[in-house]
Design a protein around this motif. Structure first.
Motif, PDB file in Angstrom:
ATOM      1  N   THR A  42       0.828  -1.211   0.000  1.00 51.58           N
ATOM      2  CA  THR A  42       0.000   0.000   0.000  1.00 51.58           C
ATOM      3  C   THR A  42       0.860   1.257   0.000  1.00 51.58           C
ATOM      4  O   THR A  42       0.640   2.185  -0.791  1.00 51.58           O
ATOM      5  CB  THR A  42      -0.941   0.004   1.221  1.00 51.58           C
ATOM      6  N   LEU A  43       1.853   1.288   0.889  1.00 51.94           N
ATOM      7  CA  LEU A  43       2.698   2.480   0.992  1.00 51.94           C
ATOM      8  C   LEU A  43       3.635   2.618  -0.207  1.00 51.94           C
ATOM      9  O   LEU A  43       3.955   3.739  -0.611  1.00 51.94           O
ATOM     10  CB  LEU A  43       3.487   2.453   2.297  1.00 51.94           C
ATOM     11  N   TRP A  44       4.068   1.504  -0.773  1.00 60.43           N
ATOM     12  CA  TRP A  44       4.903   1.582  -1.980  1.00 60.43           C
ATOM     13  C   TRP A  44       4.119   2.217  -3.131  1.00 60.43           C
ATOM     14  O   TRP A  44       4.619   3.119  -3.803  1.00 60.43           O
ATOM     15  CB  TRP A  44       5.385   0.190  -2.379  1.00 60.43           C
ATOM     16  N   LEU A  45       2.902   1.775  -3.353  1.00 58.82           N
ATOM     17  CA  LEU A  45       2.063   2.352  -4.401  1.00 58.82           C
ATOM     18  C   LEU A  45       1.799   3.830  -4.129  1.00 58.82           C
ATOM     19  O   LEU A  45       1.889   4.676  -5.027  1.00 58.82           O
ATOM     20  CB  LEU A  45       0.731   1.601  -4.501  1.00 58.82           C
ATOM     21  N   LEU A  46       1.494   4.140  -2.876  1.00 59.06           N
ATOM     22  CA  LEU A  46       1.144   5.505  -2.510  1.00 59.06           C
ATOM     23  C   LEU A  46       2.319   6.463  -2.694  1.00 59.06           C
ATOM     24  O   LEU A  46       2.175   7.553  -3.264  1.00 59.06           O
ATOM     25  CB  LEU A  46       0.672   5.522  -1.054  1.00 59.06           C
ATOM     26  N   LEU A  47       3.501   6.050  -2.260  1.00 59.40           N
ATOM     27  CA  LEU A  47       4.649   6.953  -2.321  1.00 59.40           C
ATOM     28  C   LEU A  47       5.309   6.986  -3.694  1.00 59.40           C
ATOM     29  O   LEU A  47       5.895   8.006  -4.075  1.00 59.40           O
ATOM     30  CB  LEU A  47       5.653   6.570  -1.231  1.00 59.40           C
ATOM     31  N   SER A  48       5.213   5.929  -4.454  1.00 59.23           N
ATOM     32  CA  SER A  48       5.659   5.986  -5.848  1.00 59.23           C
ATOM     33  C   SER A  48       4.754   6.939  -6.629  1.00 59.23           C
ATOM     34  O   SER A  48       5.217   7.725  -7.467  1.00 59.23           O
ATOM     35  CB  SER A  48       5.633   4.594  -6.485  1.00 59.23           C
ATOM     36  N   LEU A 347       3.467  13.645   0.492  1.00 56.49           N
ATOM     37  CA  LEU A 347       2.186  13.192  -0.035  1.00 56.49           C
ATOM     38  C   LEU A 347       1.170  14.325  -0.176  1.00 56.49           C
ATOM     39  O   LEU A 347       0.664  14.585  -1.268  1.00 56.49           O
ATOM     40  CB  LEU A 347       1.623  12.088   0.876  1.00 56.49           C
ATOM     41  N   VAL A 348       0.883  15.015   0.914  1.00 55.16           N
ATOM     42  CA  VAL A 348      -0.139  16.068   0.872  1.00 55.16           C
ATOM     43  C   VAL A 348       0.297  17.203  -0.057  1.00 55.16           C
ATOM     44  O   VAL A 348      -0.499  17.686  -0.877  1.00 55.16           O
ATOM     45  CB  VAL A 348      -0.416  16.607   2.294  1.00 55.16           C
ATOM     46  N   GLY A 371      -6.058  10.265 -12.385  1.00 51.45           N
ATOM     47  CA  GLY A 371      -6.899  11.449 -12.451  1.00 51.45           C
ATOM     48  C   GLY A 371      -7.088  12.117 -11.094  1.00 51.45           C
ATOM     49  O   GLY A 371      -6.317  11.898 -10.149  1.00 51.45           O
ATOM     50  N   ASN A 372      -8.142  12.912 -10.983  1.00 56.55           N
ATOM     51  CA  ASN A 372      -8.406  13.630  -9.733  1.00 56.55           C
ATOM     52  C   ASN A 372      -8.873  12.707  -8.621  1.00 56.55           C
ATOM     53  O   ASN A 372      -8.686  13.000  -7.437  1.00 56.55           O
ATOM     54  CB  ASN A 372      -9.453  14.724  -9.981  1.00 56.55           C
ATOM     55  N   LEU A 373      -9.483  11.564  -8.981  1.00 54.22           N
ATOM     56  CA  LEU A 373      -9.887  10.597  -7.962  1.00 54.22           C
ATOM     57  C   LEU A 373      -8.663  10.064  -7.226  1.00 54.22           C
ATOM     58  O   LEU A 373      -8.679   9.896  -5.998  1.00 54.22           O
ATOM     59  CB  LEU A 373     -10.661   9.438  -8.611  1.00 54.22           C
ATOM     60  N   GLY A 374      -7.590   9.812  -7.965  1.00 54.93           N
ATOM     61  CA  GLY A 374      -6.345   9.362  -7.342  1.00 54.93           C
ATOM     62  C   GLY A 374      -5.809  10.396  -6.365  1.00 54.93           C
ATOM     63  O   GLY A 374      -5.308  10.053  -5.289  1.00 54.93           O
ATOM     64  N   ILE A 377      -7.978  10.243  -3.089  1.00 52.89           N
ATOM     65  CA  ILE A 377      -7.659   9.062  -2.273  1.00 52.89           C
ATOM     66  C   ILE A 377      -6.323   9.249  -1.567  1.00 52.89           C
ATOM     67  O   ILE A 377      -6.178   8.958  -0.364  1.00 52.89           O
ATOM     68  CB  ILE A 377      -7.640   7.792  -3.144  1.00 52.89           C
ATOM     69  N   ALA A 378      -5.313   9.746  -2.308  1.00 52.01           N
ATOM     70  CA  ALA A 378      -3.985   9.970  -1.723  1.00 52.01           C
ATOM     71  C   ALA A 378      -4.053  11.007  -0.602  1.00 52.01           C
ATOM     72  O   ALA A 378      -3.398  10.858   0.439  1.00 52.01           O
ATOM     73  CB  ALA A 378      -3.006  10.418  -2.809  1.00 52.01           C
ATOM     74  N   LEU A 379      -4.854  12.043  -0.794  1.00 54.77           N
ATOM     75  CA  LEU A 379      -4.981  13.089   0.225  1.00 54.77           C
ATOM     76  C   LEU A 379      -5.615  12.536   1.500  1.00 54.77           C
ATOM     77  O   LEU A 379      -5.144  12.821   2.616  1.00 54.77           O
ATOM     78  CB  LEU A 379      -5.822  14.242  -0.320  1.00 54.77           C
TER      79      LEU A 379
END
Length: 402
Positions: A42-48, A347-348, A371-374, A377-379
Protein backbone atom coordinates in the motif's frame (compact mmCIF):
# COMPACT_ATOMS: atom_id res chain seq x y z
CA UNK A 1 23.58 9.79 -19.72
CA UNK A 2 22.71 6.19 -18.89
CA UNK A 3 25.26 6.19 -16.11
CA UNK A 4 23.71 9.30 -14.59
CA UNK A 5 20.25 7.73 -14.72
CA UNK A 6 21.57 4.53 -13.15
CA UNK A 7 23.43 6.50 -10.50
CA UNK A 8 20.28 8.52 -9.75
CA UNK A 9 18.24 5.31 -9.37
CA UNK A 10 20.83 4.05 -6.90
CA UNK A 11 20.63 7.33 -4.96
CA UNK A 12 16.84 6.85 -4.78
CA UNK A 13 17.22 3.22 -3.67
CA UNK A 14 20.09 4.01 -1.32
CA UNK A 15 18.17 6.86 0.29
CA UNK A 16 15.09 4.66 0.63
CA UNK A 17 16.76 1.66 2.26
CA UNK A 18 17.66 3.09 5.63
CA UNK A 19 16.36 3.52 9.15
CA UNK A 20 12.75 2.89 8.10
CA UNK A 21 13.66 -0.56 6.78
CA UNK A 22 15.71 -1.38 9.86
CA UNK A 23 12.85 -0.30 12.12
CA UNK A 24 10.29 -2.42 10.24
CA UNK A 25 10.79 -5.57 12.34
CA UNK A 26 10.73 -3.45 15.52
CA UNK A 27 7.34 -1.93 14.67
CA UNK A 28 5.67 -4.85 12.86
CA UNK A 29 6.33 -7.62 15.40
CA UNK A 30 2.71 -7.51 16.61
CA UNK A 31 1.37 -7.25 13.06
CA UNK A 32 2.33 -10.58 11.55
CA UNK A 33 3.86 -11.19 8.11
CA UNK A 34 0.63 -11.04 6.06
CA UNK A 35 -0.46 -7.66 7.42
CA UNK A 36 3.09 -6.36 7.04
CA UNK A 37 3.04 -7.25 3.33
CA UNK A 38 -0.29 -5.47 2.92
CA UNK A 39 1.09 -2.31 4.51
CA UNK A 40 4.27 -2.51 2.41
CA UNK A 41 2.46 -2.75 -0.92
CA UNK A 42 0.00 0.00 0.00
CA UNK A 43 2.70 2.48 0.99
CA UNK A 44 4.90 1.58 -1.98
CA UNK A 45 2.06 2.35 -4.40
CA UNK A 46 1.14 5.51 -2.51
CA UNK A 47 4.65 6.95 -2.32
CA UNK A 48 5.66 5.99 -5.85
CA UNK A 49 2.49 7.75 -6.96
CA UNK A 50 3.34 10.90 -4.99
CA UNK A 51 6.92 10.90 -6.33
CA UNK A 52 5.60 10.80 -9.89
CA UNK A 53 3.37 13.76 -8.99
CA UNK A 54 6.58 15.69 -8.29
CA UNK A 55 7.81 14.67 -11.75
CA UNK A 56 4.56 16.00 -13.22
CA UNK A 57 4.95 19.29 -11.35
CA UNK A 58 8.57 19.72 -12.51
CA UNK A 59 7.33 20.01 -16.11
CA UNK A 60 6.39 23.61 -15.38
CA UNK A 61 9.15 24.47 -12.92
CA UNK A 62 10.52 27.99 -13.36
CA UNK A 63 14.08 26.68 -13.26
CA UNK A 64 15.79 23.31 -13.45
CA UNK A 65 17.45 23.51 -10.02
CA UNK A 66 14.27 24.60 -8.24
CA UNK A 67 13.70 23.02 -4.83
CA UNK A 68 10.34 21.76 -3.61
CA UNK A 69 9.80 24.93 -1.57
CA UNK A 70 10.30 26.99 -4.74
CA UNK A 71 7.71 24.85 -6.53
CA UNK A 72 5.30 25.30 -3.62
CA UNK A 73 5.74 29.07 -3.78
CA UNK A 74 5.17 29.00 -7.54
CA UNK A 75 1.75 27.39 -6.99
CA UNK A 76 0.66 28.58 -3.51
CA UNK A 77 2.61 31.79 -2.89
CA UNK A 78 4.72 32.56 0.15
CA UNK A 79 2.49 30.48 2.46
CA UNK A 80 3.25 27.44 0.32
CA UNK A 81 6.98 28.09 0.58
CA UNK A 82 6.84 28.48 4.36
CA UNK A 83 4.84 25.26 4.91
CA UNK A 84 6.95 23.27 2.46
CA UNK A 85 10.20 24.54 3.93
CA UNK A 86 9.20 23.92 7.55
CA UNK A 87 7.91 20.40 6.91
CA UNK A 88 10.92 19.51 4.77
CA UNK A 89 13.59 20.93 7.06
CA UNK A 90 12.04 19.45 10.20
CA UNK A 91 11.68 16.07 8.50
CA UNK A 92 15.24 15.97 7.20
CA UNK A 93 16.78 17.09 10.48
CA UNK A 94 14.66 14.44 12.26
CA UNK A 95 15.56 11.62 9.87
CA UNK A 96 19.26 12.53 9.88
CA UNK A 97 19.08 12.45 13.68
CA UNK A 98 17.61 8.94 13.40
CA UNK A 99 20.51 7.88 11.16
CA UNK A 100 23.04 9.37 13.55
CA UNK A 101 21.40 7.60 16.50
CA UNK A 102 21.29 4.31 14.60
CA UNK A 103 24.86 4.64 13.38
CA UNK A 104 26.10 5.49 16.86
CA UNK A 105 24.11 2.62 18.32
CA UNK A 106 25.71 0.14 15.91
CA UNK A 107 29.23 1.51 16.32
CA UNK A 108 29.19 1.87 20.12
CA UNK A 109 29.85 -1.83 20.96
CA UNK A 110 33.23 -1.51 19.19
CA UNK A 111 34.17 1.43 21.44
CA UNK A 112 33.29 -0.16 24.79
CA UNK A 113 36.71 0.83 26.11
CA UNK A 114 35.43 4.43 26.22
CA UNK A 115 32.91 3.46 28.87
CA UNK A 116 29.73 5.53 29.16
CA UNK A 117 31.00 7.93 26.46
CA UNK A 118 31.14 5.19 23.80
CA UNK A 119 27.78 5.97 22.18
CA UNK A 120 28.32 9.76 22.19
CA UNK A 121 31.73 9.39 20.54
CA UNK A 122 30.22 6.93 18.04
CA UNK A 123 27.53 9.43 17.07
CA UNK A 124 30.11 12.19 16.60
CA UNK A 125 32.29 9.96 14.40
CA UNK A 126 29.33 8.83 12.30
CA UNK A 127 28.12 12.38 11.65
CA UNK A 128 31.51 13.90 10.85
CA UNK A 129 33.07 11.17 8.70
CA UNK A 130 30.23 10.97 6.20
CA UNK A 131 29.62 14.70 6.22
CA UNK A 132 32.85 15.04 4.24
CA UNK A 133 31.46 13.30 1.11
CA UNK A 134 28.32 15.44 1.21
CA UNK A 135 30.42 18.60 1.48
CA UNK A 136 32.31 17.64 -1.69
CA UNK A 137 29.07 17.43 -3.73
CA UNK A 138 26.53 15.28 -5.62
CA UNK A 139 29.12 13.52 -7.80
CA UNK A 140 31.03 12.41 -4.71
CA UNK A 141 27.81 11.10 -3.14
CA UNK A 142 26.96 9.34 -6.42
CA UNK A 143 30.36 7.60 -6.55
CA UNK A 144 30.35 6.77 -2.84
CA UNK A 145 26.75 5.50 -2.99
CA UNK A 146 27.49 3.18 -5.93
CA UNK A 147 30.31 1.51 -4.00
CA UNK A 148 28.44 1.29 -0.69
CA UNK A 149 25.22 0.21 -2.36
CA UNK A 150 26.93 -2.73 -4.04
CA UNK A 151 28.61 -3.72 -0.77
CA UNK A 152 25.24 -3.35 0.97
CA UNK A 153 23.62 -5.65 -1.59
CA UNK A 154 26.31 -8.28 -0.98
CA UNK A 155 25.85 -8.00 2.79
CA UNK A 156 22.06 -8.18 2.40
CA UNK A 157 22.40 -11.23 0.15
CA UNK A 158 24.46 -13.03 2.79
CA UNK A 159 22.02 -12.06 5.55
CA UNK A 160 19.14 -13.53 3.51
CA UNK A 161 21.21 -16.57 2.53
CA UNK A 162 21.84 -17.32 6.19
CA UNK A 163 18.42 -16.42 7.62
CA UNK A 164 15.89 -17.62 5.00
CA UNK A 165 16.72 -21.33 5.52
CA UNK A 166 15.79 -20.80 9.19
CA UNK A 167 12.33 -19.41 8.34
CA UNK A 168 9.40 -21.47 9.64
CA UNK A 169 5.83 -21.46 8.35
CA UNK A 170 4.64 -21.25 11.95
CA UNK A 171 6.39 -17.91 12.48
CA UNK A 172 5.29 -16.54 9.08
CA UNK A 173 1.71 -17.55 9.79
CA UNK A 174 1.54 -15.70 13.13
CA UNK A 175 -1.66 -13.67 13.34
CA UNK A 176 -1.70 -10.01 14.36
CA UNK A 177 -1.90 -9.54 18.11
CA UNK A 178 -3.49 -6.13 17.46
CA UNK A 179 -5.15 -5.68 14.07
CA UNK A 180 -5.15 -1.87 14.14
CA UNK A 181 -1.37 -1.81 14.66
CA UNK A 182 -1.18 -1.79 10.83
CA UNK A 183 -2.35 1.82 11.05
CA UNK A 184 -0.28 2.67 14.13
CA UNK A 185 2.94 1.51 12.38
CA UNK A 186 2.24 3.42 9.16
CA UNK A 187 4.24 6.61 10.00
CA UNK A 188 7.40 4.55 10.60
CA UNK A 189 6.80 2.41 7.50
CA UNK A 190 6.10 5.61 5.57
CA UNK A 191 9.72 6.70 6.00
CA UNK A 192 10.81 3.40 4.40
CA UNK A 193 9.95 4.90 1.01
CA UNK A 194 11.08 8.40 1.93
CA UNK A 195 13.35 9.25 -0.97
CA UNK A 196 11.36 12.30 -2.14
CA UNK A 197 13.78 14.74 -0.55
CA UNK A 198 16.42 13.87 -3.16
CA UNK A 199 14.14 14.54 -6.17
CA UNK A 200 15.28 18.19 -6.58
CA UNK A 201 18.95 17.17 -6.48
CA UNK A 202 18.37 14.34 -8.98
CA UNK A 203 16.27 16.53 -11.27
CA UNK A 204 19.12 19.03 -11.43
CA UNK A 205 21.69 16.22 -11.83
CA UNK A 206 19.69 14.81 -14.78
CA UNK A 207 19.44 18.28 -16.38
CA UNK A 208 15.67 18.41 -15.90
CA UNK A 209 15.03 15.40 -18.17
CA UNK A 210 11.52 14.24 -17.13
CA UNK A 211 11.82 10.84 -18.81
CA UNK A 212 15.09 9.96 -17.09
CA UNK A 213 13.74 11.22 -13.76
CA UNK A 214 10.75 8.88 -14.05
CA UNK A 215 13.03 5.94 -14.86
CA UNK A 216 15.24 6.74 -11.87
CA UNK A 217 12.23 6.90 -9.53
CA UNK A 218 10.48 3.76 -10.77
CA UNK A 219 13.70 1.73 -10.95
CA UNK A 220 14.97 3.14 -7.69
CA UNK A 221 11.79 2.20 -5.76
CA UNK A 222 11.46 -1.31 -7.24
CA UNK A 223 14.74 -2.41 -5.63
CA UNK A 224 13.70 -1.46 -2.06
CA UNK A 225 10.27 -3.09 -2.41
CA UNK A 226 11.81 -6.46 -3.26
CA UNK A 227 14.39 -6.01 -0.51
CA UNK A 228 11.71 -5.15 2.06
CA UNK A 229 9.63 -8.22 1.24
CA UNK A 230 12.64 -10.52 1.61
CA UNK A 231 13.77 -8.71 4.77
CA UNK A 232 10.36 -9.03 6.39
CA UNK A 233 10.16 -12.69 5.37
CA UNK A 234 13.54 -13.33 6.99
CA UNK A 235 12.79 -11.50 10.24
CA UNK A 236 9.15 -12.55 10.71
CA UNK A 237 9.99 -16.10 9.67
CA UNK A 238 12.99 -16.53 11.99
CA UNK A 239 11.83 -14.68 15.11
CA UNK A 240 9.21 -16.11 17.41
CA UNK A 241 6.61 -13.34 17.65
CA UNK A 242 6.16 -13.24 21.43
CA UNK A 243 9.89 -13.67 22.10
CA UNK A 244 10.80 -10.88 19.68
CA UNK A 245 8.23 -8.50 21.16
CA UNK A 246 9.70 -9.05 24.61
CA UNK A 247 13.25 -8.29 23.36
CA UNK A 248 12.31 -5.04 21.59
CA UNK A 249 10.32 -3.85 24.59
CA UNK A 250 13.55 -4.11 26.58
CA UNK A 251 15.75 -2.57 23.84
CA UNK A 252 13.84 -0.81 21.02
CA UNK A 253 17.02 -0.02 19.05
CA UNK A 254 19.01 -1.65 16.27
CA UNK A 255 21.09 -3.42 18.89
CA UNK A 256 17.80 -4.94 20.07
CA UNK A 257 17.26 -6.26 16.54
CA UNK A 258 20.77 -7.72 16.51
CA UNK A 259 20.24 -9.28 19.94
CA UNK A 260 17.02 -10.87 18.67
CA UNK A 261 18.89 -12.23 15.65
CA UNK A 262 21.56 -13.75 17.89
CA UNK A 263 18.96 -15.32 20.18
CA UNK A 264 16.83 -16.69 17.30
CA UNK A 265 19.70 -18.10 15.23
CA UNK A 266 22.30 -18.82 17.90
CA UNK A 267 24.92 -17.48 15.48
CA UNK A 268 27.06 -14.42 16.25
CA UNK A 269 28.24 -14.56 12.61
CA UNK A 270 24.70 -13.97 11.32
CA UNK A 271 23.97 -11.27 13.88
CA UNK A 272 27.18 -9.39 12.97
CA UNK A 273 26.25 -9.56 9.28
CA UNK A 274 22.92 -7.99 10.23
CA UNK A 275 24.93 -5.27 11.99
CA UNK A 276 27.06 -4.71 8.85
CA UNK A 277 24.03 -4.50 6.59
CA UNK A 278 22.29 -2.14 9.02
CA UNK A 279 25.32 0.15 9.11
CA UNK A 280 25.56 0.29 5.30
CA UNK A 281 21.82 0.96 5.01
CA UNK A 282 22.11 3.87 7.42
CA UNK A 283 25.15 5.32 5.66
CA UNK A 284 23.63 5.35 2.15
CA UNK A 285 20.43 6.92 3.45
CA UNK A 286 22.39 9.41 5.52
CA UNK A 287 24.32 10.51 2.45
CA UNK A 288 21.22 10.92 0.27
CA UNK A 289 19.15 12.86 2.80
CA UNK A 290 22.08 15.02 3.90
CA UNK A 291 22.72 15.93 0.25
CA UNK A 292 19.06 16.90 -0.10
CA UNK A 293 19.15 19.05 3.06
CA UNK A 294 22.25 20.89 1.83
CA UNK A 295 20.46 21.69 -1.45
CA UNK A 296 17.29 22.68 0.42
CA UNK A 297 19.17 25.12 2.65
CA UNK A 298 20.97 26.51 -0.40
CA UNK A 299 17.60 27.05 -2.12
CA UNK A 300 16.23 28.73 1.03
CA UNK A 301 19.18 31.08 1.44
CA UNK A 302 19.16 32.06 -2.23
CA UNK A 303 15.54 33.12 -1.72
CA UNK A 304 16.80 35.85 0.64
CA UNK A 305 19.80 36.66 -1.61
CA UNK A 306 22.44 34.83 0.45
CA UNK A 307 24.96 32.79 -1.51
CA UNK A 308 26.51 30.42 1.01
CA UNK A 309 29.48 28.23 0.13
CA UNK A 310 29.43 24.44 0.47
CA UNK A 311 31.24 24.41 3.81
CA UNK A 312 28.80 26.87 5.39
CA UNK A 313 25.85 24.83 4.10
CA UNK A 314 27.38 21.65 5.52
CA UNK A 315 27.83 23.26 8.94
CA UNK A 316 24.18 24.36 8.90
CA UNK A 317 23.23 20.79 8.02
CA UNK A 318 25.33 18.68 10.36
CA UNK A 319 25.82 20.76 13.53
CA UNK A 320 22.07 20.68 14.47
CA UNK A 321 21.92 16.95 13.62
CA UNK A 322 24.86 16.29 15.92
CA UNK A 323 23.30 18.27 18.77
CA UNK A 324 19.88 16.60 18.38
CA UNK A 325 21.43 13.12 18.31
CA UNK A 326 23.59 13.76 21.37
CA UNK A 327 20.76 15.11 23.52
CA UNK A 328 17.72 13.12 22.32
CA UNK A 329 18.22 9.35 22.12
CA UNK A 330 14.70 8.01 21.32
CA UNK A 331 15.32 6.16 18.02
CA UNK A 332 11.74 5.02 17.27
CA UNK A 333 10.20 8.19 18.69
CA UNK A 334 12.20 10.44 16.37
CA UNK A 335 11.52 8.11 13.43
CA UNK A 336 7.76 8.23 14.03
CA UNK A 337 7.87 12.03 14.23
CA UNK A 338 9.88 12.15 11.01
CA UNK A 339 7.21 10.01 9.34
CA UNK A 340 4.53 12.46 10.40
CA UNK A 341 6.43 15.41 8.91
CA UNK A 342 7.27 13.49 5.76
CA UNK A 343 3.61 12.63 5.15
CA UNK A 344 2.83 16.30 4.60
CA UNK A 345 5.91 16.92 2.48
CA UNK A 346 5.91 13.68 0.50
CA UNK A 347 2.19 13.19 -0.04
CA UNK A 348 -0.14 16.07 0.87
CA UNK A 349 2.04 18.75 -0.77
CA UNK A 350 2.54 17.05 -4.19
CA UNK A 351 -1.18 16.22 -4.32
CA UNK A 352 -2.00 19.90 -3.82
CA UNK A 353 0.56 21.11 -6.37
CA UNK A 354 -0.57 18.58 -8.98
CA UNK A 355 -4.21 19.63 -8.52
CA UNK A 356 -3.37 23.32 -9.04
CA UNK A 357 -1.04 22.54 -11.97
CA UNK A 358 -3.70 20.52 -13.79
CA UNK A 359 -6.17 23.38 -13.48
CA UNK A 360 -3.60 25.86 -14.83
CA UNK A 361 -2.33 23.63 -17.64
CA UNK A 362 -5.01 21.16 -18.85
CA UNK A 363 -2.77 20.12 -21.77
CA UNK A 364 0.17 18.81 -19.73
CA UNK A 365 2.41 16.46 -21.68
CA UNK A 366 2.77 14.03 -18.74
CA UNK A 367 0.11 13.27 -16.14
CA UNK A 368 0.26 10.62 -13.44
CA UNK A 369 -2.38 7.91 -13.75
CA UNK A 370 -5.53 8.02 -11.60
CA UNK A 371 -6.90 11.45 -12.45
CA UNK A 372 -8.41 13.63 -9.73
CA UNK A 373 -9.89 10.60 -7.96
CA UNK A 374 -6.35 9.36 -7.34
CA UNK A 375 -5.47 12.74 -5.84
CA UNK A 376 -8.45 12.61 -3.47
CA UNK A 377 -7.66 9.06 -2.27
CA UNK A 378 -3.98 9.97 -1.72
CA UNK A 379 -4.98 13.09 0.22
CA UNK A 380 -7.34 11.16 2.54
CA UNK A 381 -4.67 8.55 3.28
CA UNK A 382 -2.09 11.28 3.88
CA UNK A 383 -4.29 13.11 6.40
CA UNK A 384 -4.99 9.80 8.19
CA UNK A 385 -1.29 8.93 8.50
CA UNK A 386 -0.42 12.44 9.70
CA UNK A 387 -2.93 12.07 12.55
CA UNK A 388 -1.87 8.57 13.64
CA UNK A 389 0.24 9.80 16.62
CA UNK A 390 -2.71 11.86 17.88
CA UNK A 391 -5.09 8.91 17.47
CA UNK A 392 -2.66 6.74 19.46
CA UNK A 393 -2.45 9.34 22.23
CA UNK A 394 -6.26 9.56 22.32
CA UNK A 395 -6.48 5.78 22.71
CA UNK A 396 -8.20 5.08 19.39
CA UNK A 397 -5.19 3.16 18.03
CA UNK A 398 -2.83 0.73 19.84
CA UNK A 399 0.71 1.70 20.79
CA UNK A 400 3.43 0.02 18.68
CA UNK A 401 5.67 -2.36 20.64
CA UNK A 402 8.94 -0.72 21.58
Amino acid sequence: MKNKTFGSALIVAGTTIGAGMLAMPLTSAEMGFSYTLLLLFTLWLLLSYSALLFVEVYQKAERQDAGIATLAEQHFGIIGRILATLSLVIFMYAILTVYALGGGNLLAPFLDFLGENAESISIILFVIVFAIAVTIGTQAVDAFTRILFLVKLVAFFFVLLMMLPLVTSENLGALPLKYLVIISASPVFFTSFGFHVVIPSINNYLDGDIRRLRIAIIGGTAIPLVAYILWQMATHGVFSQLQFIEIIRQDPTLNGLIAATLQATGSSFISEFVRLFSALALITSYLGVALALVDCLDDLLKRVNINANRISLSLLTFVPVLLFALFYRDFLGVLSYAGQMFTFYGLVLPVGMAFVLRRKYPDLKYRVFGGNLGLVIALILGVLIMNVPFLIQAGYLPVVAG
